[in-house]
Design a protein around this motif. Sequence first.
Motif, PDB file in Angstrom:
ATOM      1  N   ARG A  36       8.089   4.286  -6.677  1.00  0.00           N
ATOM      2  CA  ARG A  36       9.470   4.858  -6.265  1.00  0.00           C
ATOM      3  C   ARG A  36      10.387   3.489  -6.762  1.00  0.00           C
ATOM      4  O   ARG A  36       9.992   2.233  -5.609  1.00  0.00           O
ATOM      5  CB  ARG A  36       9.235   5.841  -5.588  1.00  0.00           C
ATOM      6  N   ARG A  93       0.327  -0.916  -0.002  1.00  0.00           N
ATOM      7  CA  ARG A  93       0.113  -0.065  -0.182  1.00  0.00           C
ATOM      8  C   ARG A  93       1.038   1.469   0.363  1.00  0.00           C
ATOM      9  O   ARG A  93       2.344   0.956  -0.066  1.00  0.00           O
ATOM     10  CB  ARG A  93      -0.791  -0.275   0.990  1.00  0.00           C
ATOM     11  N   GLY A  94       0.126   2.456   0.625  1.00  0.00           N
ATOM     12  CA  GLY A  94       0.762   3.835   0.327  1.00  0.00           C
ATOM     13  C   GLY A  94       0.686   4.604  -0.745  1.00  0.00           C
ATOM     14  O   GLY A  94      -0.156   4.340  -2.435  1.00  0.00           O
ATOM     15  N   THR A  95       1.122   5.676  -1.086  1.00  0.00           N
ATOM     16  CA  THR A  95       0.667   6.924  -1.773  1.00  0.00           C
ATOM     17  C   THR A  95       1.413   5.900  -3.271  1.00  0.00           C
ATOM     18  O   THR A  95       2.111   5.406  -3.926  1.00  0.00           O
ATOM     19  CB  THR A  95       1.706   8.234  -2.262  1.00  0.00           C
ATOM     20  N   SER A  96       1.094   6.793  -4.392  1.00  0.00           N
ATOM     21  CA  SER A  96       0.781   6.160  -5.372  1.00  0.00           C
ATOM     22  C   SER A  96       2.737   6.456  -5.500  1.00  0.00           C
ATOM     23  O   SER A  96       2.882   5.462  -6.205  1.00  0.00           O
ATOM     24  CB  SER A  96      -0.015   7.121  -6.877  1.00  0.00           C
ATOM     25  N   LEU A  97       2.774   7.805  -5.540  1.00  0.00           N
ATOM     26  CA  LEU A  97       4.823   7.901  -5.698  1.00  0.00           C
ATOM     27  C   LEU A  97       5.260   6.649  -4.982  1.00  0.00           C
ATOM     28  O   LEU A  97       6.193   6.062  -5.399  1.00  0.00           O
ATOM     29  CB  LEU A  97       4.812   9.645  -5.063  1.00  0.00           C
ATOM     30  N   GLY A  98       5.237   6.487  -4.031  1.00  0.00           N
ATOM     31  CA  GLY A  98       5.752   6.026  -2.986  1.00  0.00           C
ATOM     32  C   GLY A  98       5.640   4.163  -3.905  1.00  0.00           C
ATOM     33  O   GLY A  98       6.470   3.649  -3.799  1.00  0.00           O
ATOM     34  N   ARG A  99       4.330   3.687  -4.614  1.00  0.00           N
ATOM     35  CA  ARG A  99       4.042   2.254  -4.762  1.00  0.00           C
ATOM     36  C   ARG A  99       5.764   2.690  -6.072  1.00  0.00           C
ATOM     37  O   ARG A  99       5.905   1.150  -6.383  1.00  0.00           O
ATOM     38  CB  ARG A  99       2.609   1.930  -5.680  1.00  0.00           C
TER      39      ARG A  99
END
Lengths: 145, 129
Positions: B11, B3-9
């Motif tokens: 990166r 899970r996580g933010t779109s950017l985190g996924r």
Amino acid sequence: MAHNPARPLSPHLTIWKWGPHMLVSILHRATGTALAIGGGLIFTWWLAAAAMSPAAYAIFYHWVVEADPASAKAALQSLTNLLAKLVGIGLTWAMFQHMATGVRHFVLDTGAGYELKTNRRFARLTLVFSVVATVLFWLVVMGKY
Amino acid sequence: MGRGTSLGRVRGLGSAHAGPHHWWMQRVTAAANLVLVIWFVVSIARLPIIDHQALVLWLKSPLVAVPMLLLTLSTFWHMRLGLQVFIEDYLHEEGSKIAALLLLNAYVIAAATLCVFSILKIAFGGVPA
């Protein structure tokens, strides 16, 4: 990369009939690895020993090139000399093979040489070149010393 | 996928726009190696530089020391690029892959620096012949 070991793998290495192009392709990688480790270490030892002192170079020389008859380890050195010669011949062949397949890759990079017959001929040529060049090189070197 | 933010996924995934440089430098160092290795092989075949005194005298010439330095830098750079691909292709476990890449960099940097220092020391007359 995460992967699930339970998933089947495609039999990409086992279903093909071996050809010279496959052989020289994997040889390019194998010879490159051998040169990077074997060639790199011997080259470094040779230069570092020469820069340290004549005594340090003598150690390199007696263990690799020619045994020191005055040494108690002369018999062992004769054995390592023989092994070093075999390694040397192997690395010379690996260098010429990697050089030839490297040139082959330059040609393939331009988009040329993919026709089946041409590709096979060029692949075979790299094998002929590496063997002939290795023999010639060692004939010259052994004739000199 | 975590899970996580779109950017985190995303990166650390996908193109870092750094691939072509690796590919190109492998070709550039290969072309340099072709010239320098042929020079080196011909030198070994022509000169008795397996002898210490002959090697020291040979390396004192700028027209030898400089090609030897270039040979060292070009081949060790090429080795690093080539073995990096080898490791990335065959080591799939993240921990051992990173360990192998660190070991590779340590080997290449240590060995190349040792060669460069040795060539310079001999070239500048640091070893009596």
